[in-house]
Design an enzyme around this catalytic site. Sequence first.
Site, PDB file in Angstrom:
ATOM      1  N   GLU A  51       0.882  -1.171   0.000  1.00  0.00           N
ATOM      2  CA  GLU A  51       0.000   0.000   0.000  1.00  0.00           C
ATOM      3  C   GLU A  51       0.922   1.224   0.000  1.00  0.00           C
ATOM      4  O   GLU A  51       1.605   1.492   0.991  1.00  0.00           O
ATOM      5  CB  GLU A  51      -0.918   0.018   1.227  1.00  0.00           C
ATOM      6  CG  GLU A  51      -1.882   1.195   1.191  1.00  0.00           C
ATOM      7  CD  GLU A  51      -2.752   1.377   2.443  1.00  0.00           C
ATOM      8  OE1 GLU A  51      -3.623   2.257   2.422  1.00  0.00           O
ATOM      9  OE2 GLU A  51      -2.547   0.642   3.434  1.00  0.00           O
ATOM     10  N   ASP A  76       5.021   4.718   3.542  1.00  0.00           N
ATOM     11  CA  ASP A  76       4.717   6.152   3.608  1.00  0.00           C
ATOM     12  C   ASP A  76       5.957   6.858   4.148  1.00  0.00           C
ATOM     13  O   ASP A  76       6.753   6.265   4.872  1.00  0.00           O
ATOM     14  CB  ASP A  76       3.523   6.418   4.529  1.00  0.00           C
ATOM     15  CG  ASP A  76       2.822   7.738   4.220  1.00  0.00           C
ATOM     16  OD1 ASP A  76       1.661   7.704   3.746  1.00  0.00           O
ATOM     17  OD2 ASP A  76       3.420   8.809   4.453  1.00  0.00           O
ATOM     18  N   ASP A 125      -1.888  11.701  -3.170  1.00  0.00           N
ATOM     19  CA  ASP A 125      -1.893  13.142  -3.470  1.00  0.00           C
ATOM     20  C   ASP A 125      -2.029  13.319  -4.983  1.00  0.00           C
ATOM     21  O   ASP A 125      -1.239  12.750  -5.743  1.00  0.00           O
ATOM     22  CB  ASP A 125      -0.586  13.781  -2.972  1.00  0.00           C
ATOM     23  CG  ASP A 125      -0.488  13.727  -1.449  1.00  0.00           C
ATOM     24  OD1 ASP A 125      -1.552  13.695  -0.798  1.00  0.00           O
ATOM     25  OD2 ASP A 125       0.629  13.704  -0.915  1.00  0.00           O
ATOM     26  N   ASP A 161     -10.720  10.023  -4.270  1.00  0.00           N
ATOM     27  CA  ASP A 161     -11.833  10.964  -4.370  1.00  0.00           C
ATOM     28  C   ASP A 161     -11.526  12.005  -5.446  1.00  0.00           C
ATOM     29  O   ASP A 161     -12.415  12.764  -5.829  1.00  0.00           O
ATOM     30  CB  ASP A 161     -11.969  11.731  -3.044  1.00  0.00           C
ATOM     31  CG  ASP A 161     -10.747  12.608  -2.846  1.00  0.00           C
ATOM     32  OD1 ASP A 161      -9.646  12.051  -2.721  1.00  0.00           O
ATOM     33  OD2 ASP A 161     -10.873  13.847  -2.901  1.00  0.00           O
ATOM     34  N   THR A 207     -10.397   4.512   4.470  1.00  0.00           N
ATOM     35  CA  THR A 207      -9.187   5.076   5.069  1.00  0.00           C
ATOM     36  C   THR A 207      -9.536   6.386   5.779  1.00  0.00           C
ATOM     37  O   THR A 207     -10.626   6.930   5.613  1.00  0.00           O
ATOM     38  CB  THR A 207      -8.109   5.365   4.000  1.00  0.00           C
ATOM     39  OG1 THR A 207      -8.551   6.493   3.235  1.00  0.00           O
ATOM     40  CG2 THR A 207      -7.862   4.170   3.100  1.00  0.00           C
ATOM     41  N   TYR A 209      -8.432   9.388   5.119  1.00  0.00           N
ATOM     42  CA  TYR A 209      -8.767  10.439   4.148  1.00  0.00           C
ATOM     43  C   TYR A 209     -10.085  10.158   3.461  1.00  0.00           C
ATOM     44  O   TYR A 209     -10.861  11.075   3.198  1.00  0.00           O
ATOM     45  CB  TYR A 209      -7.624  10.622   3.131  1.00  0.00           C
ATOM     46  CG  TYR A 209      -6.598  11.595   3.647  1.00  0.00           C
ATOM     47  CD1 TYR A 209      -6.660  12.947   3.343  1.00  0.00           C
ATOM     48  CD2 TYR A 209      -5.571  11.161   4.482  1.00  0.00           C
ATOM     49  CE1 TYR A 209      -5.735  13.845   3.858  1.00  0.00           C
ATOM     50  CE2 TYR A 209      -4.647  12.051   4.999  1.00  0.00           C
ATOM     51  CZ  TYR A 209      -4.733  13.392   4.688  1.00  0.00           C
ATOM     52  OH  TYR A 209      -3.827  14.288   5.211  1.00  0.00           O
ATOM     53  N   GLU A 210     -10.369   8.903   3.193  1.00  0.00           N
ATOM     54  CA  GLU A 210     -11.641   8.599   2.533  1.00  0.00           C
ATOM     55  C   GLU A 210     -12.813   9.043   3.406  1.00  0.00           C
ATOM     56  O   GLU A 210     -13.779   9.621   2.906  1.00  0.00           O
ATOM     57  CB  GLU A 210     -11.743   7.093   2.227  1.00  0.00           C
ATOM     58  CG  GLU A 210     -13.063   6.751   1.557  1.00  0.00           C
ATOM     59  CD  GLU A 210     -13.139   5.331   1.019  1.00  0.00           C
ATOM     60  OE1 GLU A 210     -12.193   4.554   1.226  1.00  0.00           O
ATOM     61  OE2 GLU A 210     -14.154   5.022   0.376  1.00  0.00           O
TER      62      GLU A 210
END
Length: 234
Positions: A51, A76, A125, A161, A207, A209-210
């Site tokens: 991921e 990350d 991003d 998104d 997630t 952010y989702e």
Amino acid sequence: MGKKKREHFAEMKTFPCVFEPTNEQMTSGAHHMKGKWHEEFFKNDGPITLELGCGKGEYTIALAKKYPTQNFIGVDVKGARIWRGAKTADEDEMKNVAFLRTKIEFINTYFDKNEVDHIWLTFSDPQPKDKKGTKRITSNIFLERYRKFLKPDGVVHVKTDSDVLYEKTMEAIEEGNHQIIHNTDDLYVKDFDSFSPDMQEILNVKTFYEEKFLAVGKNIHYVSFRLSDVSNQA
Ligand SMILES: C[S@@+](CC[C@H](N)C(=O)[O-])C[C@H]1O[C@@H](n2cnc3c(N)ncnc32)[C@H](O)[C@@H]1O
């Protein structure tokens, strides 16, 4: 840096599932785990899923719980975010999870040919000003990096998104002649029922952010694809 962040960073050093390479190791081109994840960390031959831009690692953890015989690595650059997923993996004694703190630009330092089966890019991003694709992690510059370690039948999953990221990803897929498996510009409203129960369970993972984007009414795009076959090309 706040006290809590300092504590989390210190705690990360104690988690066996966390890899935090130095800048020197990151840019070396060959980290000591390259080609060795199965043998030296997971101790099995199960498939590996990455991921990339995992944030708190919701997909890494959820997939690892659903598929205990497979292996998952969240990547990350931000340690404070990785801490959340790593803490869960540590507390729940999950042996099929690792977290790697690094810049995705240097991902080829860590994985060798055919070492990876799936890549999830979750709410990446969008980098709207990145005309050349040197920063957007779904551009063909990045997809060619992934090709170096993704199996030929490996799958890239993009959930976002962002209209910009979705459109730029679709352009990259067309330009690169990659093969789309699933594609929806409105996952939950239009196309959710068309997925198998297993995929529905996976796609339903939300997630950090989702959740934020759903709360302000954004629709979610999802596309999965295989990289084009270049083996026949000169
Ligand atoms: C918008 S957040 C999404 C995080 C998580 N996937 C989610 O959905 O909640 C994007 C994440 O990608 C990470 N990221 C962005 N560019 C990166 C890069 N070049 N290398 C490593 N991580 C990166 C950021 O640190 C951030 O955690």
